[in-house]
Design an enzyme around this catalytic site. Structure first.
Site, PDB file in Angstrom:
ATOM      1  CD  GLU A 172      -3.187  -0.977   1.899  1.00 36.35           C
ATOM      2  OE1 GLU A 172      -4.484  -1.197   1.633  1.00 36.35           O
ATOM      3  OE2 GLU A 172      -2.921  -0.398   3.258  1.00 36.35           O
ATOM      4  CD  GLU A 281      -4.202  -5.422   2.199  1.00 42.11           C
ATOM      5  OE1 GLU A 281      -4.911  -4.840   2.573  1.00 42.11           O
ATOM      6  OE2 GLU A 281      -2.770  -5.392   2.200  1.00 42.11           O
TER       7      GLU A 281
END
Length: 627
Positions: A172, A281
């Protein structure tokens, strides 16, 4: 007079176990065939598993059987797992723990994605801290540390017999990694690109088949992705796949809107950079499992049809501290969210089917002959009705299994019962759809053949043993008749049946909320008759609300005989004149008090007189004070 009692039978009006229409239900649909898409990564990040197992956590499959969590996930459609790696030497998310999990995954036939966080702990948009052991913060030194760490971990995994399919260089990385050196919003865009390239080179040096992913959060935010990947491209970074996080919760979007925005972003990224995409995710609240299932199956269906690579749920096995796992903490079983990975969609509805008997209607009279039953069925889905099973007088009459309309949701299904006998009958239907959901209609009670209806009769001391209920009727013709008593009773209650004073047998009224009990008898004399039921049980009479008499030999229908009663009088002297009225309030005539053969006493009273006041001996069946 010859009277013969033939049969006694019970027909219930209310069937047990019927389904309510307002019950909350779930409809299931297969959106895609999971096993036609083995190349798609149906994935789960399971990095918490070793730690949870050390706490003694046990997982159950959907049937309640305890199994290895990887086996349960595989049965739920998962074919790949994702594992995070921190830079710590031991413990959670260490190299050795990840190596061990890779071996377990291979034993289950699962592929592996490795997710490098490049930190001693969590790396995400809020934290991309440089590992404590990487003390030299120059760009070149950090790039080398990153290369060495990546190469070391992947080499040990490969030495254990596992070659990961995908490797994330960073987790991320919304604003880069290794803050503040590689933080893009603080002048670190060139350094960030160098770190990505260093990780890419390390991966390819271990095994060139492994695909490198650059992963960002906020998969709905196209401007974010364009900004980061334009910077990486400009500054010489390399990658094979664009990875997205796609959480409706964190994006503050509902599922359908999230899917629309994520797919639009994916299509733009593929066109702009020429690289495939995958969701690495995602997740949803388990307390909203049906909604989560719809989101997951929806986004995977879109991605499969779009030629995208896969979708990973982040820690579905988690229970307790993390509130977006896909397991039910109370049952320790997977929620319906996990069915999305099998291509199954669940939809909560207030009803699946509505079914009702439309022919006959309740307490309708039907002519003799073949009887047509009709059930009207509504379904949430077109073409989903599979069978309608008709029940007649507590027995299965037959099933209709074909001829259902495929393009409408409402249909009327007919069924014929041949040679229906005279009397009281009941019918209901059970509908089954292609998903084995069932719905039953209410039970309808109806009458076949001509009959006379009498109200509840005149009752005296009905709640006591020996209490009676009485009806008067007149027959023009003799023969066989069927009597049907409509009643309710909380317990078994016995009665003696008398016709014109003669006992013709006993009948037992079973416990029912509302039911019919029938008695067949032969009457050999025409004229006026008195039918009386006397309670033989200590609990008194059943509550009989009506009597219906059916001629069985084609005779005329019996006529009610007028029951009369004194509904008012003044004074109590023998010379008083008493007005006598029928129970319906019609004046009959006036009587001297002395002719009643009983005394009213000094108080005004009301007295019911049977069989009638026009002839015969008056019979007191009830007496009460007038107010």
């Amino acid at each position: 007079m010859k009277v013969r009692l033939l049969t006694v039978m019970l027909i219930a009006l209310v069937w047990a176990g019927q389904n309510g229409w307002s019950q909350s239900l779930t409809v299931t649909d297969t959106i895609f065939n999971r096993y036609e898409h083995e190349d798609f990564a149906f994935g789960a990040d399971v990095s918490f598993v070793p730690q949870m197992e050390s706490w003694g956590t046990k997982w159950l499959d959907k049937d309640g059987k305890q199994k290895d969590i990887l086996q349960i996930l595989k049965e739920q459609g998962i074919n790949n797992i994702r594992l995070r790696v921190w830079t710590v030497k031991s413990g959670a998310s260490s190299k050795q723990e990840v190596v061990n999990m890779c071996k377990r995954a291979k034993a289950k036939g699962m592929g592996v994605m490795i997710d490098f966080h490049y930190s001693d702990t969590w790396a995400d948009p809020g934290s991309q801290a440089i590992p404590s052991a990487w003390t030299d913060h120059s760009v070149e030194a950090l790039a080398q540390k990153l290369y060495d760490h990546t190469y070391d971990v992947l080499s040990d995994i490969k030495a254990a017999g596992v070659v990961p399919k995908w490797v994330q260089v960073g987790n991320e990385t919304k604003r880069g990694m290794l803050y503040p050196v590689g933080q893009t919003n603080k002048g670190g865009s060139v350094a960030f690109a160098k770190f990505v390239l260093s990780g890419y080179n390390a991966v390819k040096a271990v095994d060139s088949t492994m695909q490198v992913i650059v992963h960002l959060p906020d998969g709905h935010d196209n401007s974010l992705y364009r900004s980061i990947f334009d910077g990486l491209k400009k500054n010489g970074a390399k990658w094979d796949i664009i990875g997205l996080s796609a959480y409706p919760r964190w994006s503050h979007l509902d599922g359908p809107t999230m899917i629309t925005k994520v797919m639009a972003n994916i299509n733009d990224l593929k066109k702009r950079y020429g690289k495939p995409c995958m969701i690495v995710e995602t997740g949803h609240y388990p307390r909203e499992a049906v909604v989560g299932n719809q989101y997951l199956v929806g986004v995977m269906d879109k991605m499969i049809n779009n030629g995208d690579l896969g979708c990973f749920y982040w820690e579905p096995e988690s229970m307790g501290g993390y509130d977006m796992g896909a397991w039910d903490e109370a049952t320790r079983k997977p929620t319906v969210m996990m069915d999305a990975f099998l291509g199954i969609k669940h939809t909560a509805v207030s009803w699946i089917m509505k079914a009702q008997m439309t022919v006959p209607t309740q307490e309708q009279t039907i002519e003799l002959g073949d009887l047509e039953l009709q059930a009207r069925v509504q379904h949430q889905r077109k073409g989903r009705m599979q069978s309608v099973e008709f029940h007649f007088d507590k027995k299965t009459a037959g099933r209709v299994t074909d001829g259902f309309p495929a393009r409408v949701t409402t249909a009327t299904i007919p069924f014929t019962v041949s040679d229906t006998p005279i009397g009281v009958h009941s019918a209901w239907a059970k509908v089954t759809d292609t998903s084995k959901n069932t719905q039953t209609t209410d039970t309808v009670t109806f009458f076949v053949g001509r009959s006379a209806l009498y109200d509840g009769g005149i009752v005296e001391n009905g709640d006591q043993k020996g209490g009676t209920v009485c009806w008067n009727f007149t027959t023009e013709e003799t023969g066989m008749f069927r009597l049907a008593f409509k009643y309710s009773t909380p317990t078994l209650r016995g009665t003696e049946i008398r016709l014109d004073g003669d006992s013709i047998g006993r009948s037992y009224f079973l416990k029912n909320t509302e039911a019919y009990q029938t008695v067949d008898l032969e009457i050999t004399d025409s004229g006026l008759h008195e039918l009386r039921l006397t309670a033989t049980s200590t609990t008194g009479l059943p509550d009989i609300s009506a009597l219906r008499i059916f001629p069985l030999d084609g005779q005329a229908v019996p006529l009610p005989a007028d029951q009369t009663g004194i509904i008012g009088c003044q004074g109590a002297g023998d010379g008083e004149i008493v007005d006598v009225y029928s129970l319906s309030g019609v004046f009959i005539r006036s009587f001297p008090q002395s002719q009643l053969r009983f005394s009213l006493g000094e108080q005004s009273s009301a007295v019911i007189v049977l069989p009638n006041s026009l002839g015969g001996t008056p019979y007191i069946v009830r007496k009460h004070r007038l107010k």
